[in-house]
Design a protein around this motif. Structure first.
Motif, PDB file in Angstrom:
ATOM      1  N   THR A 269      22.479 -13.989 -20.160  1.00  0.00           N
ATOM      2  CA  THR A 269      23.769 -14.542 -20.541  1.00  0.00           C
ATOM      3  C   THR A 269      24.838 -13.455 -20.443  1.00  0.00           C
ATOM      4  N   PRO A 270      26.120 -13.838 -20.434  1.00  0.00           N
ATOM      5  CA  PRO A 270      27.191 -12.832 -20.415  1.00  0.00           C
ATOM      6  C   PRO A 270      27.111 -11.909 -21.630  1.00  0.00           C
TER       7      PRO A 270
ATOM      8  N   ARG B  31      23.642 -11.256 -28.939  1.00  0.00           N
ATOM      9  CA  ARG B  31      23.598 -11.174 -30.395  1.00  0.00           C
ATOM     10  C   ARG B  31      23.287  -9.762 -30.884  1.00  0.00           C
ATOM     11  N   GLY B  32      22.711  -8.925 -30.015  1.00  0.00           N
ATOM     12  CA  GLY B  32      22.395  -7.550 -30.420  1.00  0.00           C
ATOM     13  C   GLY B  32      22.673  -6.562 -29.299  1.00  0.00           C
ATOM     14  N   PRO B  33      23.947  -6.433 -28.883  1.00  0.00           N
ATOM     15  CA  PRO B  33      24.256  -5.517 -27.766  1.00  0.00           C
ATOM     16  C   PRO B  33      23.881  -4.074 -28.053  1.00  0.00           C
ATOM     17  N   HIS B  34      23.791  -3.691 -29.333  1.00  0.00           N
ATOM     18  CA  HIS B  34      23.444  -2.313 -29.687  1.00  0.00           C
ATOM     19  C   HIS B  34      22.019  -1.950 -29.260  1.00  0.00           C
TER      20      HIS B  34
ATOM     21  N   LEU C 269      17.702   2.047 -24.352  1.00  0.00           N
ATOM     22  CA  LEU C 269      17.423   2.021 -22.914  1.00  0.00           C
ATOM     23  C   LEU C 269      18.329   2.993 -22.167  1.00  0.00           C
ATOM     24  N   VAL C 270      19.606   3.015 -22.530  1.00  0.00           N
ATOM     25  CA  VAL C 270      20.551   3.934 -21.880  1.00  0.00           C
ATOM     26  C   VAL C 270      20.131   5.380 -22.123  1.00  0.00           C
TER      27      VAL C 270
END
Length: 212
Positions: free
Chosen positions: A112-113, A118-121, A126-127
Motif C-alpha cells: 500500500t502507499p 500503520r508502522g512506518p518506523h 532494515l535501513v
C-alpha cells in the motif's frame, strides 16, 4: 531464510556423507522438476479450492528450490557457486510476483502507499542493516571486489525477504482467508518451515541442522 551465497576463496565445509547432499545433481534437478510439476497440477483458483491453491504454491516453490540446488551443484567454479544461489530467491520471487499480478493481490497482501502504513518506523531497522555496512567499509576504503560482494549480499537479502514474506505471510494467508485466523497462521507457518527442506540437498547439510 535461505543460506547466504558462498564467498569465493573462503574455506567451505566438505560435502556431507548424508544421502541427499551427496546425490548426483541431475537427480536433484529431476526431483525438483517433478515436485514443481505436481504443484502446478495442484493449483486451483483460490476462490474455488483455497487449500489446494496454497498447497500448490508451496509445492511449486519447494520443487523449484530443489531443482536450483541441483543446478548449483553442477557448477565447478567458485564464482558459479557464488552467483547461482541468487536463483534460489530470484526465481521464486519472480514467480510469486507474477501470481500477485495475475490475481491483482498486491494491495491485499500489504503493498500500500506509504501514507497508509500503520508502522512506518519499522523500516528503520532494515535501513540500518543496509546502510551501516556501507558506512563501515567506506571509512577504510572500498575495493571493487568488496563492493561487488556487498552489493550481491544486500540484493540477496532484499529478494529473500520479499520472496518468503510475500509467499507465506501474503499470498498463502490471503488464499486461506475463509479459515479461522488460528488455522490460517498455523498452516502458513507449517508450510514456511517445510519450504526449507531444500536445505537437505545443500552440501554439508545434515538432518539435525536443517531441523534446527
Amino acid at each position: 531464510m535461505r543460506p547466504w551465497p558462498v564467498i569465493p576463496g573462503r574455506w567451505q565445509p566438505q560435502a556431507s556423507a548424508h544421502l541427499l547432499p551427496g546425490i548426483d545433481w541431475l537427480i536433484k534437478l529431476g526431483i525438483g522438476l517433478i515436485v514443481a510439476s505436481a504443484g502446478v497440477l495442484l493449483v486451483r483458483p483460490p476462490r474455488v479450492r483455497a487449500w489446494r491453491f496454497a498447497l500448490g504454491i508451496f509445492t511449486i516453490e519447494a520443487g523449484t528450490l530443489v531443482a536450483i540446488r541441483g543446478i548449483v551443484a553442477a557448477g565447478g567454479s567458485s564464482w558459479w557457486q557464488y552467483l547461482m544461489p541468487f536463483a534460489l530467491v530470484l526465481v521464486p520471487g519472480i514467480f510469486i510476483a507474477v501470481v500477485l499480478t495475475r490475481l491483482h493481490w498486491w494491495r491485499r497482501v500489504g503493498f500500500t502507499p506509504i501514507r497508509e502504513w500503520r508502522g512506518p518506523h519499522l523500516v528503520i531497522p532494515l535501513v540500518l542493516i543496509l546502510v551501516l555496512p556501507i558506512v563501515g567499509l567506506s571509512a577504510r576504503g572500498v575495493m571493487a571486489t568488496t563492493a561487488l560482494v556487498l552489493t550481491l549480499q544486500v540484493g540477496f537479502l532484499l529478494i529473500d525477504i520479499f520472496m518468503e514474506e510475500v509467499t507465506y505471510r501474503g499470498v498463502i494467508l490471503e488464499a486461506l482467508a475463509g479459515l479461522s485466523i488460528g488455522s490460517r497462521v498455523t498452516l502458513s507457518t507449517m508450510l514456511f518451515g517445510l519450504s526449507h527442506l531444500d536445505n537437505l540437498f545443500l552440501p554439508g547439510a545434515d538432518e539435525l541442522g536443517v531441523a534446527y
